[in-house]
Design a protein around this motif. Structure first.
Motif, short mmCIF file in Angstrom:
data_model
loop_
_atom_site.label_atom_id
_atom_site.label_comp_id
_atom_site.label_asym_id
_atom_site.label_seq_id
_atom_site.Cartn_x
_atom_site.Cartn_y
_atom_site.Cartn_z
N LYS A 52 0.84 -1.19 0.00
CA LYS A 52 0.00 0.00 0.00
C LYS A 52 0.88 1.24 0.00
O LYS A 52 1.79 1.38 0.81
CB LYS A 52 -0.90 0.00 1.23
N ASP A 55 -0.71 7.80 1.56
CA ASP A 55 -1.71 8.73 1.02
C ASP A 55 -1.01 9.82 0.22
O ASP A 55 0.01 10.37 0.64
CB ASP A 55 -2.52 9.37 2.15
N LYS A 71 -3.17 1.39 -10.55
CA LYS A 71 -3.72 1.95 -9.31
C LYS A 71 -4.81 1.05 -8.73
O LYS A 71 -4.89 0.86 -7.51
CB LYS A 71 -4.29 3.34 -9.61
N LEU A 74 -3.84 -1.77 -6.35
CA LEU A 74 -3.35 -1.42 -5.02
C LEU A 74 -4.45 -1.35 -3.97
O LEU A 74 -4.16 -1.20 -2.79
CB LEU A 74 -2.58 -0.10 -5.08
N HIS A 75 -5.72 -1.49 -4.37
CA HIS A 75 -6.81 -1.44 -3.39
C HIS A 75 -6.68 -2.57 -2.37
O HIS A 75 -7.05 -2.39 -1.21
CB HIS A 75 -8.17 -1.50 -4.08
N ALA A 77 -3.78 -4.02 -1.59
CA ALA A 77 -2.36 -4.11 -1.22
C ALA A 77 -2.20 -4.21 0.30
O ALA A 77 -3.02 -3.69 1.07
CB ALA A 77 -1.60 -2.90 -1.75
N THR A 79 -0.25 -3.54 3.95
CA THR A 79 0.49 -2.44 4.56
C THR A 79 1.97 -2.86 4.64
O THR A 79 2.28 -4.05 4.62
CB THR A 79 -0.02 -2.14 5.98
#
Length: 105
Positions: A52, A55, A71, A74-75, A77, A79
């Motif tokens: 991830k 932000d 992109k 990566l939802h 992904a 930590t």
């Protein structure tokens, strides 16, 4: 005590990033596979985790083109902490002989 290299077990790790500048870019994917020693008797499937992004981090179009990671991928992904725990678990699962406990270097 010397050991033949092929008798040693290790965790081969490969990382993909969003760029080469550590101050501006981020870890994107980590892959690993146990290798060596008794592990050479059977082929092991590699494992991998998408990481991830922080932000506001940008996934450069050149990286998308090179890796095929978009992109939307990566939802789900992991930590960075989850990825670290996966690596620690994989290293701990390595055969501990002949040199003793597995080490992370």
């Amino acid at each position: 005590m010397k050991h033949a290299l092929e008798s040693l077990s290790a965790l081969a790790v490969d990382c993909q990033t969003t760029g080469a500048n550590a101050a501006r870019h981020h870890l994107l994917e980590v892959g690993w596979v146990p290798v060596g020693g008794a592990l050479n008797k059977g082929r092991r499937a590699p494992a991998a985790c998408l990481v991830k992004l922080p932000d506001g981090a940008v996934l450069p179009s050149a990286v998308v083109k090179l890796t095929g990671i978009g992109k939307g991928d990566l939802h789900a992904a992991a930590t960075p902490g989850q990825v670290w725990h996966n690596l620690v678990d994989a290293a701990a699962a390595l055969p501990a002989k002949p040199l003793g406990s597995p080490k992370i270097v």
